[in-house]
Write a protein that holds these residues in place. Sequence first.
Motif, PDB file in Angstrom:
ATOM      1  N   UNK A   1       3.750 -11.455  -8.634  1.00 40.00           N
ATOM      2  CA  UNK A   1       2.629 -12.146  -7.988  1.00 40.00           C
ATOM      3  C   UNK A   1       1.842 -11.194  -7.099  1.00 40.00           C
ATOM      4  N   UNK A   2       2.553 -10.289  -6.460  1.00 38.73           N
ATOM      5  CA  UNK A   2       1.899  -9.342  -5.561  1.00 38.73           C
ATOM      6  C   UNK A   2       1.052  -8.338  -6.353  1.00 38.73           C
ATOM      7  N   UNK A   3       1.610  -7.785  -7.411  1.00 38.66           N
ATOM      8  CA  UNK A   3       0.908  -6.754  -8.183  1.00 38.66           C
ATOM      9  C   UNK A   3      -0.204  -7.369  -9.033  1.00 38.66           C
ATOM     10  N   UNK A   4       0.150  -8.356  -9.853  1.00 36.48           N
ATOM     11  CA  UNK A   4      -0.849  -8.980 -10.733  1.00 36.48           C
ATOM     12  C   UNK A   4      -1.926  -9.684  -9.909  1.00 36.48           C
ATOM     13  N   UNK A   5      -1.521 -10.334  -8.824  1.00 34.78           N
ATOM     14  CA  UNK A   5      -2.481 -11.017  -7.969  1.00 34.78           C
ATOM     15  C   UNK A   5      -3.460 -10.045  -7.338  1.00 34.78           C
ATOM     16  N   UNK A   6      -2.965  -8.886  -6.896  1.00 40.63           N
ATOM     17  CA  UNK A   6      -3.845  -7.880  -6.287  1.00 40.63           C
ATOM     18  C   UNK A   6      -4.860  -7.376  -7.304  1.00 40.63           C
ATOM     19  N   UNK A   7      -4.408  -7.094  -8.511  1.00 42.19           N
ATOM     20  CA  UNK A   7      -5.337  -6.634  -9.556  1.00 42.19           C
ATOM     21  C   UNK A   7      -6.360  -7.709  -9.900  1.00 42.19           C
ATOM     22  N   UNK A   8      -5.893  -8.938 -10.002  1.00 39.88           N
ATOM     23  CA  UNK A   8      -6.791 -10.042 -10.347  1.00 39.88           C
ATOM     24  C   UNK A   8      -7.785 -10.320  -9.220  1.00 39.88           C
ATOM     25  N   UNK A   9      -7.313 -10.311  -7.977  1.00 39.77           N
ATOM     26  CA  UNK A   9      -8.195 -10.562  -6.832  1.00 39.77           C
ATOM     27  C   UNK A   9      -9.221  -9.431  -6.691  1.00 39.77           C
ATOM     28  N   UNK A  10      -8.779  -8.189  -6.881  1.00 40.18           N
ATOM     29  CA  UNK A  10      -9.703  -7.068  -6.845  1.00 40.18           C
ATOM     30  C   UNK A  10     -10.765  -7.177  -7.927  1.00 40.18           C
ATOM     31  N   UNK A  11     -10.359  -7.606  -9.114  1.00 41.30           N
ATOM     32  CA  UNK A  11     -11.308  -7.792 -10.215  1.00 41.30           C
ATOM     33  C   UNK A  11     -12.298  -8.916  -9.902  1.00 41.30           C
ATOM     34  N   UNK A  12     -11.814  -9.975  -9.295  1.00 35.95           N
ATOM     35  CA  UNK A  12     -12.708 -11.075  -8.923  1.00 35.95           C
ATOM     36  C   UNK A  12     -13.732 -10.622  -7.881  1.00 35.95           C
ATOM     37  N   UNK A  13     -13.300  -9.818  -6.910  1.00 35.92           N
ATOM     38  CA  UNK A  13     -14.223  -9.335  -5.880  1.00 35.92           C
ATOM     39  C   UNK A  13     -15.216  -8.332  -6.471  1.00 35.92           C
ATOM     40  N   UNK A  14     -14.772  -7.554  -7.431  1.00 32.81           N
ATOM     41  CA  UNK A  14     -15.678  -6.652  -8.147  1.00 32.81           C
ATOM     42  C   UNK A  14     -16.734  -7.457  -8.894  1.00 32.81           C
ATOM     43  N   UNK A  15     -16.304  -8.480  -9.618  1.00 36.55           N
ATOM     44  CA  UNK A  15     -17.242  -9.330 -10.362  1.00 36.55           C
ATOM     45  C   UNK A  15     -18.209 -10.026  -9.408  1.00 36.55           C
ATOM     46  N   UNK A  16     -17.702 -10.457  -8.278  1.00 36.43           N
ATOM     47  CA  UNK A  16     -18.552 -11.113  -7.284  1.00 36.43           C
ATOM     48  C   UNK A  16     -19.635 -10.173  -6.777  1.00 36.43           C
TER      49      UNK A  16
END
Length: 176
Positions: free
Chosen positions: A28-43
């Motif tokens: 959750x920590x690793x995948x979540x960080x990658x996913x959250x970073x990708x969401x902020x990039x897309x934003x």
Amino acid sequence: MDGPSPDRPRTNRSSRDRLRAARPPYPDLIAGALFWGTQMLASAMLGLYLRNGLQTSRLAEVAVLYFAGGLFAWPFALPVARFFAYDRPPEARFAAFFVTLTAATIAMTAFLFAMEYRLFYSRWHAPFGSVVWAFQFVFTSISAVYQFLVIGLRLFLPLGLVCLVGSSYYLAKRMR
């Protein structure tokens, strides 16, 4: 007082349980960080597209900044939010994730922006470790954070807010 009062029904056991629940599983920590970073990039990219059609000479730097801000904020935000959300109703869990993700993402992205800003201006600053250098470091960082809040914060909108609501809802539902 010897026993738990109505104002403080918590015990040592519940404190230990809360701390144990705050520690997220590594996936959750690793995948979540990658996913959250990708969401902020897309934003950020959507925000730039809506404002000026991605017409900027620093597109790659902006992309890295917002991705890294989300990526590095997640490992701080998730345990703190889980700590506050433990043994709470769904609305309180949602609020814990919403507030913590918001604060951590803005703070981390502003921090990274300030360090990049500081790096640029460091060639004109006094030697490292001097009193003048310390003042220059502090005030350059403060002005960079202010500049980020005024100019960079709006790149989290509108998609960042949608991602924040969706992620907070998902995390609140998932945590019992």
